[in-house]
Design an enzyme around this catalytic site. Structure first.
Site, PDB file in Angstrom:
ATOM      1  N   GLY A  31      42.564  37.651  27.180  1.00 15.98           N
ATOM      2  CA  GLY A  31      43.324  37.819  27.922  1.00 15.98           C
ATOM      3  C   GLY A  31      43.904  37.417  29.322  1.00 15.98           C
ATOM      4  O   GLY A  31      42.936  37.603  30.213  1.00 15.98           O
ATOM      5  N   ASP A  35      42.560  30.651  35.958  1.00 15.33           N
ATOM      6  CA  ASP A  35      41.836  29.636  35.964  1.00 15.33           C
ATOM      7  C   ASP A  35      40.181  29.290  35.586  1.00 15.33           C
ATOM      8  O   ASP A  35      39.630  28.703  34.397  1.00 15.33           O
ATOM      9  CB  ASP A  35      41.072  28.885  37.083  1.00 15.33           C
ATOM     10  CG  ASP A  35      42.759  28.771  38.069  1.00 15.33           C
ATOM     11  OD1 ASP A  35      43.985  28.560  36.824  1.00 15.33           O
ATOM     12  OD2 ASP A  35      43.403  27.971  39.104  1.00 15.33           O
ATOM     13  N   HIS A  37      38.908  31.772  33.364  1.00 12.14           N
ATOM     14  CA  HIS A  37      38.631  31.166  31.228  1.00 12.14           C
ATOM     15  C   HIS A  37      39.226  29.649  30.600  1.00 12.14           C
ATOM     16  O   HIS A  37      38.801  29.671  30.151  1.00 12.14           O
ATOM     17  CB  HIS A  37      40.356  32.368  31.095  1.00 12.14           C
ATOM     18  CG  HIS A  37      40.384  34.319  31.252  1.00 12.14           C
ATOM     19  ND1 HIS A  37      40.675  34.423  32.177  1.00 12.14           N
ATOM     20  CD2 HIS A  37      39.561  34.686  30.799  1.00 12.14           C
ATOM     21  CE1 HIS A  37      40.695  35.647  31.540  1.00 12.14           C
ATOM     22  NE2 HIS A  37      39.497  36.311  31.052  1.00 12.14           N
ATOM     23  N   LYS A 149      30.095  34.763  36.155  1.00 15.54           N
ATOM     24  CA  LYS A 149      30.804  35.790  36.913  1.00 15.54           C
ATOM     25  C   LYS A 149      30.091  37.346  35.919  1.00 15.54           C
ATOM     26  O   LYS A 149      29.690  38.567  37.357  1.00 15.54           O
ATOM     27  CB  LYS A 149      32.652  36.040  36.982  1.00 15.54           C
ATOM     28  CG  LYS A 149      33.114  37.518  36.962  1.00 15.54           C
ATOM     29  CD  LYS A 149      34.252  37.394  37.694  1.00 15.54           C
ATOM     30  CE  LYS A 149      34.081  38.997  38.052  1.00 15.54           C
ATOM     31  NZ  LYS A 149      34.483  39.655  36.778  1.00 15.54           N
ATOM     32  N   ASP A 150      30.601  37.356  34.812  1.00 15.69           N
ATOM     33  CA  ASP A 150      29.880  38.544  33.914  1.00 15.69           C
ATOM     34  C   ASP A 150      28.246  38.225  33.561  1.00 15.69           C
ATOM     35  O   ASP A 150      28.071  38.605  32.363  1.00 15.69           O
ATOM     36  CB  ASP A 150      30.836  38.894  33.073  1.00 15.69           C
ATOM     37  CG  ASP A 150      31.898  39.050  33.365  1.00 15.69           C
ATOM     38  OD1 ASP A 150      32.980  40.098  34.368  1.00 15.69           O
ATOM     39  OD2 ASP A 150      32.997  38.311  33.272  1.00 15.69           O
ATOM     40  N   GLN A 153      26.781  40.917  31.443  1.00 14.59           N
ATOM     41  CA  GLN A 153      27.470  40.510  29.701  1.00 14.59           C
ATOM     42  C   GLN A 153      26.809  38.921  28.974  1.00 14.59           C
ATOM     43  O   GLN A 153      26.274  39.332  27.663  1.00 14.59           O
ATOM     44  CB  GLN A 153      28.703  40.323  29.826  1.00 14.59           C
ATOM     45  CG  GLN A 153      29.924  39.714  28.588  1.00 14.59           C
ATOM     46  CD  GLN A 153      30.763  39.580  28.678  1.00 14.59           C
ATOM     47  OE1 GLN A 153      31.531  41.110  28.657  1.00 14.59           O
ATOM     48  NE2 GLN A 153      31.474  38.406  28.818  1.00 14.59           N
ATOM     49  N   SER A 186      40.435  39.009  35.713  1.00 17.12           N
ATOM     50  CA  SER A 186      42.240  40.139  36.006  1.00 17.12           C
ATOM     51  C   SER A 186      42.642  40.994  36.357  1.00 17.12           C
ATOM     52  O   SER A 186      43.578  41.432  36.715  1.00 17.12           O
ATOM     53  CB  SER A 186      42.288  39.942  34.344  1.00 17.12           C
ATOM     54  OG  SER A 186      41.445  38.922  33.063  1.00 17.12           O
TER      55      SER A 186
END
Ligand code: AMP
Length: 280
Positions: A31, A35, A37, A149-150, A153, A186
């Protein structure tokens, strides 16, 4: 856009889609959507018949002294943003839906979860792999979209999907940045005005390293230069700067290799920012 809160609501929703062999695209998020996401969903739209997001601030990926309680939340804003790009459904479970009392099972990818961000964030990636495998089982997606970006992950999740034979196509999407190069996140909302002004040094130093890669003799030399560039911002406290191979995050031995990733984590005050760039 359908708002789904329970696992049985998701099951009911996907049943007719599965019967018609529709391709379900899935974007898991925590959440406070920006932009970055939204770019994931826009990419998914091209490939999928049905686009589902999830919004769940996953407690098992936060350490005891991390920002779980103050993690930014904006559910009304998130729903408006997803409606604007014609998302078909969003799954917004309560914590007890994902982790009911007496929950016991965790998914862990060996080694990859202990390097880079895993060094300071013990168990973080185990939390990520656990929640994403649960979400994949619930949503039964055919394709899943994640941000570069991650990057650690994404590489860990791809390995999980391969090792556990999960029938999900994993797609990574380029990092969306602010005009000054700061990767959208975020957590950028935590930055003070001074920290926000200092943070683009990360992007500038990565761009410089990419431009100059042929001028360095060794990985250590390049890393040292990036260290010096970032340290010129007094507010920047470097956690790590590393070069890793893009396909499996193994260590880079020679700068002439293809697929070299510059990857870093730097604190500005209490805010920890991560970023990366493919140098070759
Ligand atoms: P989060 O809500 O932070 O868990 O992120 C959800 C997804 O959005 C993850 O796959 C992230 O990698 C991706 N994401 C976050 N920030 C960006 C960005 N600036 N550009 C592209 N994808 C991003």
């Amino acid at each position: 856009m359908k708002i789904l809160k329970t696992i049985s609501e998701v099951k009911e929703y996907i049943k007719p889609l599965k019967l018609k062999d529709q391709i379900i695209g899935f974007v898991p998020t925590m959440g406070a959507l920006h932009d970055g996401h939204i770019a994931l969903g826009e990419e998914a739209r091209y490939e999928c018949d049905c686009l589902i997001y999830s919004i769940f601030v996953n407690p098992t990926q936060f350490g005891p002294n991390e920002d779980l309680d103050k993690y930014p939340r904006d559910l009304d804003g998130d729903i408006a943003k997803l409606e604007a790009i014609d998302v078909d459904a969003v799954f917004i479970p309560d914590r007890s839906v994902i982790y009911p009392e007496n929950y016991k099972t965790y998914v862990k990818v060996d080694e990859l979860g202990n390097i880079l961000c895993g060094k300071s964030r013990v168990d973080h990636f185990q939390g990520v792999t656990t929640v994403v495998s649960k979400l994949f089982n619930i949503v039964q997606c055919d394709e899943a979209y994640f941000g570069k970006k991650d990057i650690q992950q994404f590489i860990i999740l791809k390995k999980m999907v391969e090792d556990l034979n999960m029938p999900v196509k994993m797609i990574s999407v380029d990092t969306v940045r602010e005009d000054d190069g700061l990767a959208k996140s975020s957590r950028n909302t935590y930055l003070s005005a001074d920290e926000r002004a200092a943070a683009p040094v990360l992007y500038r130093s990565m761009v410089t390293a990419k431009k100059n890669i042929d001028l360095y003799f060794s990985p250590e030399e390049l890393i040292e230069d990036v260290h010096t560039m970032i340290s010129m911002e007094p507010l920047a406290k470097i956690e790590y700067i590393e070069l890793r191979r893009y396909n499996d995050l193994s260590e880079v031995e020679d700068l002439s290799e293809e697929g070299i990733l510059l990857i870093l984590a730097v604190r500005f005050g209490t805010t920890r920012l991560i970023d990366n760039m493919l140098l070759r």
